[in-house]
Motif scaffolding. Structure first.
Motif, PDB file in Angstrom:
ATOM      1  N   PHE A  42     -29.689   0.789  69.861  1.00  0.00           N
ATOM      2  CA  PHE A  42     -28.963   1.439  69.909  1.00  0.00           C
ATOM      3  C   PHE A  42     -28.776   2.655  68.736  1.00  0.00           C
ATOM      4  CE2 PHE A  42     -24.010   3.182  68.351  1.00  0.00           C
ATOM      5  CZ  PHE A  42     -24.170   3.371  69.324  1.00  0.00           C
ATOM      6  N   SER A  43     -28.564   4.059  69.392  1.00  0.00           N
ATOM      7  CA  SER A  43     -29.634   4.943  68.883  1.00  0.00           C
ATOM      8  C   SER A  43     -30.425   5.249  67.930  1.00  0.00           C
ATOM      9  CB  SER A  43     -28.255   5.243  68.064  1.00  0.00           C
ATOM     10  OG  SER A  43     -27.575   6.078  69.471  1.00  0.00           O
ATOM     11  N   ASP A  44     -30.193   5.851  66.923  1.00  0.00           N
ATOM     12  CA  ASP A  44     -31.383   5.463  65.601  1.00  0.00           C
ATOM     13  C   ASP A  44     -31.050   4.209  64.842  1.00  0.00           C
ATOM     14  OD1 ASP A  44     -32.382   7.731  66.446  1.00  0.00           O
ATOM     15  OD2 ASP A  44     -31.105   9.107  65.223  1.00  0.00           O
ATOM     16  N   GLU A  45     -30.431   3.250  64.794  1.00  0.00           N
ATOM     17  CA  GLU A  45     -30.050   1.705  64.313  1.00  0.00           C
ATOM     18  C   GLU A  45     -31.753   0.987  63.992  1.00  0.00           C
ATOM     19  OE1 GLU A  45     -25.997   0.505  64.841  1.00  0.00           O
ATOM     20  OE2 GLU A  45     -25.334   3.111  64.544  1.00  0.00           O
ATOM     21  N   ASN A  46     -31.077   0.178  63.953  1.00  0.00           N
ATOM     22  CA  ASN A  46     -32.839  -0.676  63.905  1.00  0.00           C
ATOM     23  C   ASN A  46     -32.431  -1.197  65.532  1.00  0.00           C
ATOM     24  OD1 ASN A  46     -33.686  -0.007  61.358  1.00  0.00           O
ATOM     25  ND2 ASN A  46     -32.318  -1.793  60.545  1.00  0.00           N
ATOM     26  N   ALA A  47     -32.739  -1.912  65.833  1.00  0.00           N
ATOM     27  CA  ALA A  47     -33.268  -2.610  67.421  1.00  0.00           C
ATOM     28  C   ALA A  47     -33.492  -4.505  66.760  1.00  0.00           C
ATOM     29  CB  ALA A  47     -34.252  -2.534  68.236  1.00  0.00           C
ATOM     30  N   LEU A  48     -32.220  -5.093  67.780  1.00  0.00           N
ATOM     31  CA  LEU A  48     -31.907  -6.517  67.298  1.00  0.00           C
ATOM     32  C   LEU A  48     -33.201  -6.968  68.895  1.00  0.00           C
ATOM     33  CD1 LEU A  48     -27.979  -7.051  68.642  1.00  0.00           C
ATOM     34  CD2 LEU A  48     -29.263  -7.178  66.213  1.00  0.00           C
ATOM     35  N   SER A  49     -33.838  -7.941  67.884  1.00  0.00           N
ATOM     36  CA  SER A  49     -35.077  -8.726  68.478  1.00  0.00           C
ATOM     37  C   SER A  49     -34.300 -10.068  70.082  1.00  0.00           C
ATOM     38  CB  SER A  49     -35.012  -9.958  67.476  1.00  0.00           C
ATOM     39  OG  SER A  49     -34.706 -10.325  66.855  1.00  0.00           O
ATOM     40  N   ARG A  50     -34.717  -9.926  69.953  1.00  0.00           N
ATOM     41  CA  ARG A  50     -34.484 -11.773  71.693  1.00  0.00           C
ATOM     42  C   ARG A  50     -33.659 -12.511  70.748  1.00  0.00           C
ATOM     43  NH1 ARG A  50     -36.463 -16.118  73.840  1.00  0.00           N
ATOM     44  NH2 ARG A  50     -34.948 -17.075  75.349  1.00  0.00           N
ATOM     45  N   TRP A 116     -37.154 -12.064  87.735  1.00  0.00           N
ATOM     46  CA  TRP A 116     -36.846 -10.920  86.949  1.00  0.00           C
ATOM     47  C   TRP A 116     -36.700 -10.695  85.385  1.00  0.00           C
ATOM     48  CZ3 TRP A 116     -38.138  -6.054  88.619  1.00  0.00           C
ATOM     49  CH2 TRP A 116     -38.225  -5.815  89.734  1.00  0.00           C
ATOM     50  N   LEU A 117     -37.417 -10.084  84.160  1.00  0.00           N
ATOM     51  CA  LEU A 117     -36.798 -10.415  83.177  1.00  0.00           C
ATOM     52  C   LEU A 117     -36.566  -9.039  82.845  1.00  0.00           C
ATOM     53  CD1 LEU A 117     -39.900 -12.162  82.166  1.00  0.00           C
ATOM     54  CD2 LEU A 117     -37.685 -12.874  82.068  1.00  0.00           C
ATOM     55  N   LEU A 118     -35.297  -9.142  81.338  1.00  0.00           N
ATOM     56  CA  LEU A 118     -35.329  -7.960  80.705  1.00  0.00           C
ATOM     57  C   LEU A 118     -36.300  -7.847  79.585  1.00  0.00           C
ATOM     58  CD1 LEU A 118     -33.063  -5.734  80.972  1.00  0.00           C
ATOM     59  CD2 LEU A 118     -31.680  -7.368  79.721  1.00  0.00           C
ATOM     60  N   LEU A 119     -36.453  -6.656  79.713  1.00  0.00           N
ATOM     61  CA  LEU A 119     -37.751  -5.786  78.887  1.00  0.00           C
ATOM     62  C   LEU A 119     -37.265  -5.739  77.586  1.00  0.00           C
ATOM     63  CD1 LEU A 119     -41.172  -4.484  80.696  1.00  0.00           C
ATOM     64  CD2 LEU A 119     -40.268  -6.911  79.200  1.00  0.00           C
ATOM     65  N   SER A 120     -35.901  -4.787  77.638  1.00  0.00           N
ATOM     66  CA  SER A 120     -35.262  -3.534  76.747  1.00  0.00           C
ATOM     67  C   SER A 120     -34.074  -3.605  77.393  1.00  0.00           C
ATOM     68  CB  SER A 120     -36.080  -2.563  76.340  1.00  0.00           C
ATOM     69  OG  SER A 120     -36.584  -1.429  77.645  1.00  0.00           O
ATOM     70  N   GLN A 121     -32.631  -2.978  76.234  1.00  0.00           N
ATOM     71  CA  GLN A 121     -31.993  -2.793  77.078  1.00  0.00           C
ATOM     72  C   GLN A 121     -31.688  -1.053  74.984  1.00  0.00           C
ATOM     73  OE1 GLN A 121     -27.885  -3.275  77.665  1.00  0.00           O
ATOM     74  NE2 GLN A 121     -27.624  -3.443  75.574  1.00  0.00           N
ATOM     75  N   VAL A 122     -31.871   0.521  76.075  1.00  0.00           N
ATOM     76  CA  VAL A 122     -31.427   1.299  74.389  1.00  0.00           C
ATOM     77  C   VAL A 122     -30.015   1.714  74.633  1.00  0.00           C
ATOM     78  CG1 VAL A 122     -31.931   3.464  74.186  1.00  0.00           C
ATOM     79  CG2 VAL A 122     -34.219   1.598  74.832  1.00  0.00           C
ATOM     80  N   ARG A 123     -29.199   1.343  73.957  1.00  0.00           N
ATOM     81  CA  ARG A 123     -28.209   2.280  74.108  1.00  0.00           C
ATOM     82  C   ARG A 123     -27.894   3.982  72.379  1.00  0.00           C
ATOM     83  NH1 ARG A 123     -25.042  -1.877  71.563  1.00  0.00           N
ATOM     84  NH2 ARG A 123     -27.214  -2.729  70.898  1.00  0.00           N
ATOM     85  N   ARG A 124     -27.248   5.079  73.459  1.00  0.00           N
ATOM     86  CA  ARG A 124     -27.055   5.397  72.736  1.00  0.00           C
ATOM     87  C   ARG A 124     -26.094   6.788  73.084  1.00  0.00           C
ATOM     88  NH1 ARG A 124     -28.953  10.442  75.397  1.00  0.00           N
ATOM     89  NH2 ARG A 124     -30.395  10.269  77.068  1.00  0.00           N
ATOM     90  N   ARG A 125     -25.406   6.893  72.097  1.00  0.00           N
ATOM     91  CA  ARG A 125     -23.474   8.196  72.475  1.00  0.00           C
ATOM     92  C   ARG A 125     -24.213   9.154  73.038  1.00  0.00           C
ATOM     93  NH1 ARG A 125     -24.024   6.719  66.643  1.00  0.00           N
ATOM     94  NH2 ARG A 125     -22.924   4.675  66.331  1.00  0.00           N
TER      95      ARG A 125
END
Length: 134
Positions: A42-50, A116-125
């Protein structure tokens, strides 16, 4: 380049299944859908792992962001990118944080061994103008 209509149907169906798995806290389904190296940023915050994402789902803290505006699917070297705008309701609201926000969501799906597998999700304001995730 456009996404093949069959592939588009499959990926849209996976998006729906992901939303249902999160809403129902269906951990076995979620575990099958998330790639081993999945991350959620999420934006510049740390990423969550699986593992963190699954733990948040178990605890009822994970919500699915349905893309409601500007939905676009496009091919990518690793698979299919699904992106657009989703309505977001922050858990903590104050006089500086609106109760409802529109945020940009970008998910990357890949097909491996017929699944199908989800590799990533990136969210930003929406007010975050950085394009470093594109």
């Amino acid at each position: 380049m456009e996404v093949d209509s069959k592939v588009k149907k499959e990926v849209v169906a996976m998006e729906e299944q992901l939303g249902l798995a999160i809403a129902k806290r269906d951990i076995p389904v979620l575990e099958k859908m998330l790639a081993d190296h999945y991350f959620d940023a999420f934006s510049d915050e740390n990423a969550l792992s699986r593992a963190n994402t699954i733990a948040r789902c178990k605890a009822g803290l994970l919500s699915f962001l349905t893309i409601e505006k500007e939905l676009h699917l496009s091919p990518n070297v690793e698979g299919i990118v699904v992106e657009g705008l989703a309505r977001f309701h922050p858990t903590q609201v104050d006089d500086r944080t609106p109760e409802e926000q529109w945020i940009s969501v970008r998910r990357l799906w890949t097909k491996k061994d017929g699944r199908w597998l989800l590799l990533s999700q990136v969210r930003r304001r929406e007010d975050d103008k950085s394009d470093k995730h594109k």
